[in-house]
Design a protein around this motif. Structure first.
Motif, PDB file in Angstrom:
ATOM      1  N   THR A 285       0.795  -1.231   0.000  1.00  0.00           N
ATOM      2  CA  THR A 285       0.000   0.000   0.000  1.00  0.00           C
ATOM      3  C   THR A 285       0.824   1.277   0.000  1.00  0.00           C
ATOM      4  OG1 THR A 285      -0.101   0.116   2.423  1.00  0.00           O
ATOM      5  CG2 THR A 285      -1.804  -1.195   1.312  1.00  0.00           C
ATOM      6  N   GLY A 286       2.114   1.190   0.355  1.00  0.00           N
ATOM      7  CA  GLY A 286       2.892   2.374   0.639  1.00  0.00           C
ATOM      8  C   GLY A 286       2.711   2.770   2.099  1.00  0.00           C
ATOM      9  N   THR A 287       3.546   3.663   2.592  1.00  0.00           N
ATOM     10  CA  THR A 287       3.534   3.968   4.022  1.00  0.00           C
ATOM     11  C   THR A 287       2.423   4.926   4.428  1.00  0.00           C
ATOM     12  OG1 THR A 287       5.169   5.718   3.629  1.00  0.00           O
ATOM     13  CG2 THR A 287       6.006   3.560   4.312  1.00  0.00           C
ATOM     14  N   LYS A 288       2.048   5.844   3.559  1.00  0.00           N
ATOM     15  CA  LYS A 288       1.116   6.902   3.939  1.00  0.00           C
ATOM     16  C   LYS A 288      -0.198   6.377   4.504  1.00  0.00           C
ATOM     17  CE  LYS A 288      -1.265  11.009   2.172  1.00  0.00           C
ATOM     18  NZ  LYS A 288      -1.345  11.979   1.042  1.00  0.00           N
ATOM     19  N   PRO A 289      -0.908   5.470   3.816  1.00  0.00           N
ATOM     20  CA  PRO A 289      -2.188   5.021   4.378  1.00  0.00           C
ATOM     21  C   PRO A 289      -2.049   4.291   5.706  1.00  0.00           C
ATOM     22  CG  PRO A 289      -1.599   3.734   2.433  1.00  0.00           C
ATOM     23  CD  PRO A 289      -0.655   4.880   2.490  1.00  0.00           C
ATOM     24  N   ILE A 290      -0.947   3.588   5.913  1.00  0.00           N
ATOM     25  CA  ILE A 290      -0.769   2.847   7.158  1.00  0.00           C
ATOM     26  C   ILE A 290      -0.480   3.793   8.312  1.00  0.00           C
ATOM     27  CG2 ILE A 290       0.489   0.978   8.286  1.00  0.00           C
ATOM     28  CD1 ILE A 290      -1.250   0.194   5.876  1.00  0.00           C
ATOM     29  N   VAL A 291       0.327   4.828   8.067  1.00  0.00           N
ATOM     30  CA  VAL A 291       0.560   5.838   9.106  1.00  0.00           C
ATOM     31  C   VAL A 291      -0.748   6.520   9.482  1.00  0.00           C
ATOM     32  CG1 VAL A 291       1.631   8.076   9.583  1.00  0.00           C
ATOM     33  CG2 VAL A 291       2.978   6.257   8.534  1.00  0.00           C
ATOM     34  N   VAL A 292      -1.555   6.862   8.477  1.00  0.00           N
ATOM     35  CA  VAL A 292      -2.827   7.540   8.739  1.00  0.00           C
ATOM     36  C   VAL A 292      -3.778   6.630   9.518  1.00  0.00           C
ATOM     37  CG1 VAL A 292      -4.878   8.539   7.671  1.00  0.00           C
ATOM     38  CG2 VAL A 292      -2.614   9.075   6.752  1.00  0.00           C
ATOM     39  N   ILE A 293      -3.895   5.379   9.095  1.00  0.00           N
ATOM     40  CA  ILE A 293      -4.777   4.435   9.794  1.00  0.00           C
ATOM     41  C   ILE A 293      -4.314   4.241  11.228  1.00  0.00           C
ATOM     42  CG2 ILE A 293      -5.490   2.011   9.902  1.00  0.00           C
ATOM     43  CD1 ILE A 293      -5.485   2.030   6.827  1.00  0.00           C
ATOM     44  N   GLY A 294      -2.995   4.083  11.418  1.00  0.00           N
ATOM     45  CA  GLY A 294      -2.468   3.906  12.768  1.00  0.00           C
ATOM     46  C   GLY A 294      -2.731   5.112  13.648  1.00  0.00           C
ATOM     47  N   GLY A 295      -2.484   6.313  13.119  1.00  0.00           N
ATOM     48  CA  GLY A 295      -2.702   7.533  13.887  1.00  0.00           C
ATOM     49  C   GLY A 295      -4.166   7.740  14.236  1.00  0.00           C
ATOM     50  N   LEU A 296      -5.049   7.519  13.254  1.00  0.00           N
ATOM     51  CA  LEU A 296      -6.479   7.660  13.533  1.00  0.00           C
ATOM     52  C   LEU A 296      -6.955   6.600  14.522  1.00  0.00           C
ATOM     53  CD1 LEU A 296      -7.868   8.397   9.938  1.00  0.00           C
ATOM     54  CD2 LEU A 296      -7.394  10.025  11.759  1.00  0.00           C
ATOM     55  N   GLY A 297      -6.412   5.397  14.397  1.00  0.00           N
ATOM     56  CA  GLY A 297      -6.835   4.310  15.279  1.00  0.00           C
ATOM     57  C   GLY A 297      -6.529   4.585  16.742  1.00  0.00           C
ATOM     58  N   VAL A 298      -5.293   5.006  17.047  1.00  0.00           N
ATOM     59  CA  VAL A 298      -4.952   5.270  18.453  1.00  0.00           C
ATOM     60  C   VAL A 298      -5.743   6.463  18.982  1.00  0.00           C
ATOM     61  CG1 VAL A 298      -2.680   4.196  18.384  1.00  0.00           C
ATOM     62  CG2 VAL A 298      -2.908   6.620  17.762  1.00  0.00           C
ATOM     63  N   ALA A 299      -6.001   7.434  18.098  1.00  0.00           N
ATOM     64  CA  ALA A 299      -6.761   8.608  18.530  1.00  0.00           C
ATOM     65  C   ALA A 299      -8.190   8.238  18.901  1.00  0.00           C
ATOM     66  CB  ALA A 299      -6.760   9.671  17.426  1.00  0.00           C
ATOM     67  N   VAL A 300      -8.825   7.434  18.066  1.00  0.00           N
ATOM     68  CA  VAL A 300     -10.221   7.059  18.303  1.00  0.00           C
ATOM     69  C   VAL A 300     -10.363   6.132  19.508  1.00  0.00           C
ATOM     70  CG1 VAL A 300     -12.159   5.766  17.327  1.00  0.00           C
ATOM     71  CG2 VAL A 300     -10.930   7.414  15.913  1.00  0.00           C
ATOM     72  N   LEU A 301      -9.391   5.265  19.720  1.00  0.00           N
ATOM     73  CA  LEU A 301      -9.495   4.284  20.797  1.00  0.00           C
ATOM     74  C   LEU A 301      -9.133   4.839  22.168  1.00  0.00           C
ATOM     75  CD1 LEU A 301      -8.172   1.096  19.014  1.00  0.00           C
ATOM     76  CD2 LEU A 301     -10.332   1.267  20.235  1.00  0.00           C
ATOM     77  N   LEU A 302      -8.409   5.949  22.223  1.00  0.00           N
ATOM     78  CA  LEU A 302      -7.996   6.476  23.523  1.00  0.00           C
ATOM     79  C   LEU A 302      -9.180   6.738  24.462  1.00  0.00           C
ATOM     80  CD1 LEU A 302      -5.560   7.366  25.243  1.00  0.00           C
ATOM     81  CD2 LEU A 302      -5.897   9.684  24.344  1.00  0.00           C
ATOM     82  N   PRO A 303     -10.275   7.382  24.004  1.00  0.00           N
ATOM     83  CA  PRO A 303     -11.405   7.565  24.922  1.00  0.00           C
ATOM     84  C   PRO A 303     -12.053   6.250  25.358  1.00  0.00           C
ATOM     85  CG  PRO A 303     -11.569   9.052  23.039  1.00  0.00           C
ATOM     86  CD  PRO A 303     -10.494   8.061  22.725  1.00  0.00           C
ATOM     87  N   VAL A 304     -11.985   5.238  24.490  1.00  0.00           N
ATOM     88  CA  VAL A 304     -12.551   3.937  24.856  1.00  0.00           C
ATOM     89  C   VAL A 304     -11.818   3.363  26.063  1.00  0.00           C
ATOM     90  CG1 VAL A 304     -13.050   1.585  24.047  1.00  0.00           C
ATOM     91  CG2 VAL A 304     -13.241   3.528  22.464  1.00  0.00           C
ATOM     92  N   LEU A 305     -10.508   3.588  26.128  1.00  0.00           N
ATOM     93  CA  LEU A 305      -9.727   3.110  27.263  1.00  0.00           C
ATOM     94  C   LEU A 305     -10.156   3.798  28.555  1.00  0.00           C
ATOM     95  CD1 LEU A 305      -6.131   3.048  25.706  1.00  0.00           C
ATOM     96  CD2 LEU A 305      -7.853   1.240  25.729  1.00  0.00           C
ATOM     97  N   ALA A 306     -10.743   4.979  28.429  1.00  0.00           N
ATOM     98  CA  ALA A 306     -11.164   5.728  29.620  1.00  0.00           C
ATOM     99  C   ALA A 306     -12.511   5.271  30.155  1.00  0.00           C
ATOM    100  CB  ALA A 306     -11.220   7.220  29.302  1.00  0.00           C
ATOM    101  N   ILE A 307     -13.297   4.564  29.337  1.00  0.00           N
ATOM    102  CA  ILE A 307     -14.651   4.207  29.772  1.00  0.00           C
ATOM    103  C   ILE A 307     -14.908   2.702  29.789  1.00  0.00           C
ATOM    104  CG2 ILE A 307     -15.601   6.402  29.009  1.00  0.00           C
ATOM    105  CD1 ILE A 307     -16.625   4.985  26.497  1.00  0.00           C
ATOM    106  N   ALA A 308     -14.005   1.890  29.224  1.00  0.00           N
ATOM    107  CA  ALA A 308     -14.215   0.427  29.227  1.00  0.00           C
ATOM    108  C   ALA A 308     -14.416  -0.038  30.666  1.00  0.00           C
ATOM    109  CB  ALA A 308     -13.023  -0.270  28.590  1.00  0.00           C
ATOM    110  N   ASN A 309     -15.524  -0.728  30.917  1.00  0.00           N
ATOM    111  CA  ASN A 309     -15.894  -1.022  32.305  1.00  0.00           C
ATOM    112  C   ASN A 309     -15.896  -2.500  32.669  1.00  0.00           C
ATOM    113  OD1 ASN A 309     -18.112  -1.810  30.872  1.00  0.00           O
ATOM    114  ND2 ASN A 309     -19.517  -0.314  31.776  1.00  0.00           N
TER     115      ASN A 309
END
Length: 387
Positions: free
Chosen positions: A79-103
């Motif tokens: 795929t090249g590096t760009k899409p993987i960097v973007v997916i990785g960055g968006l993924g950690v950003a979106v999941l961070l709040p989930v770590l704060a509320i997972a019960n």
């Protein structure tokens, strides 16, 4: 890039540079993991679990990272590096709040595994992109990129701590971190190199020869870092050199010295070369461990941690550069091997130190680490002769 294109404003060139995109990717990676660290005590309290269960949950993050890293190299080749960097960055950003509320332990374990997975593919892809940028500019840049991981870690911990100190809830603090990471990822995406995808790239190549040597040395380097993170405070307090509440000062001095070393590391590498960085840096780090162990005084021990940080600061960046330059196997897969095995060193390092310490004592375990680290300067000529 078009060599005939004229840029009148040097700041315009800088603002659109792939270097900036790479620094932002490293910042996001360091920022994300540092945002999670202050959340650990809250997770333990929210789930009402003991240390054993918490340890298993933390292992989910590491296992998710390693598994994802192994897959990231082949995927990036296609795929090249760009899409993987973007997916990785968006993924950690979106999941961070989930770590704060997972019960529940299950939901938090799954969230941590996914968070670790996105972080893993981000770390592999950003290092591959860093190698490509360094090749394009034909100057050492890797140390500076890795310095931004450390800087991101500092800012991540600071943002979370400051937000909660000012009265923000854990979820609100995490959302602030998410917003910052989303902005940084979008800015990085607009400036990244469009690396060439290889449709015929192999999905898997067993690491062999020179790459195995690089990856093995990376394990040693990251093992040292993990051991200092998890055992440095106990080593300092064990013989009463500092009170327990000041035990973290050793790692703090190590981290500051490592960041400072990486900020000047590219110019040092350009002037003296990879061999000198590995040889002298390795010896300085070994000497630092010896100073920590031999000094009965607080200031001597602190000086030792500074030496470890300075000496080891630019060793790993050299390994990544050499992995990208070698011809024994595809560069993407070589960098994947170095990244995943190095990260495994951080995971197994603390456990290995604990095993040795249980039988011989913690100081002797660190003497063993010093002997292991001595392998790097001894093999510096062999490693750099291939470059």
């Amino acid at each position: 890039m078009n060599p005939t294109r004229k840029v009148n404003n040097p700041m315009t060139l800088l603002a659109n540079s792939p270097r900036v995109a790479t620094r932002l990717a490293f910042l996001v990676a360091g920022f994300s993991i540092a945002c999670w660290a202050p959340m650990v005590p809250f997770a333990k309290e929210r789930l009402n679990v003991d240390e054993a269960v918490l340890g298993i949950l933390l292992l989910c993050l590491g296992l998710g990272s390693v598994v994802a890293m192994l897959a990231a190299g082949p995927i990036t080749s296609r795929t090249g590096t760009k899409p993987i960097v973007v997916i990785g960055g968006l993924g950690v950003a979106v999941l961070l709040p989930v770590l704060a509320i997972a019960n529940t332990p299950l939901t938090l374990g799954v969230a941590l595994a996914l968070f670790g997975g996105f972080l893993g593919i981000l770390e592999v892809a950003m290092n591959i992109h860093a190698v490509e940028v360094e090749k394009l500019d034909s100057v050492p840049l890797m140390s500076g990129f890795h310095a931004h991981f450390s800087i991101g870690g500092f800012f991540g911990a600071s943002v979370m701590t400051l937000a909660m100190t000012l009265g923000a809830s854990l979820l609100a603090s995490a959302l602030i971190g998410t917003a910052l990471m989303l902005v940084a990822t979008v800015l990085a995406a607009s400036r990244m190199l469009e690396t060439r995808a290889q449709d015929d790239a192999p999905l898997f190549v067993t690491p062999h020869g020179f790459v195995v040597l690089l990856a093995s040395l990376a394990v040693i380097m990251f093992l040292i870092e993990g051991a200092i993170l998890d055992w440095g405070a106990l080593l300092l307090t064990l013989e009463g050199r500092v009170p327990p509440e000041q035990g973290g000062l050793g790692y703090m001095m190590f981290a500051i010295a490592m960041t400072a070393g990486r900020l000047i590391g590219d110019s040092v590498t350009a002037k003296f070369g990879d061999f000198s960085v590995l040889f002298v840096g390795g010896l300085v780090a070994v000497a630092g461990i010896a100073v920590v162990l031999a000094s009965p005084f607080y200031l001597g021990a602190m000086a030792g941690f500074v030496l470890i940080g300075l000496g080891s600061s630019n060793v790993a960046p050299v390994f990544f550069r050499l992995a990208g330059a070698q011809k024994a196997m595809p560069a993407n897969l070589a960098i994947t091997a170095v990244t995943s095995m190095g990260y495994a060193g951080i995971l197994i390092g603390p456990a290995a130190v604990g095993f040795v310490a249980n039988h011989t004592g913690l100081p002797n375990a660190f003497w063993f680490l010093a002997a292991l680290l001595f392998v790097i300067p001894m093999l510096a000529k062999t490693v750099t002769a291939r470059s």
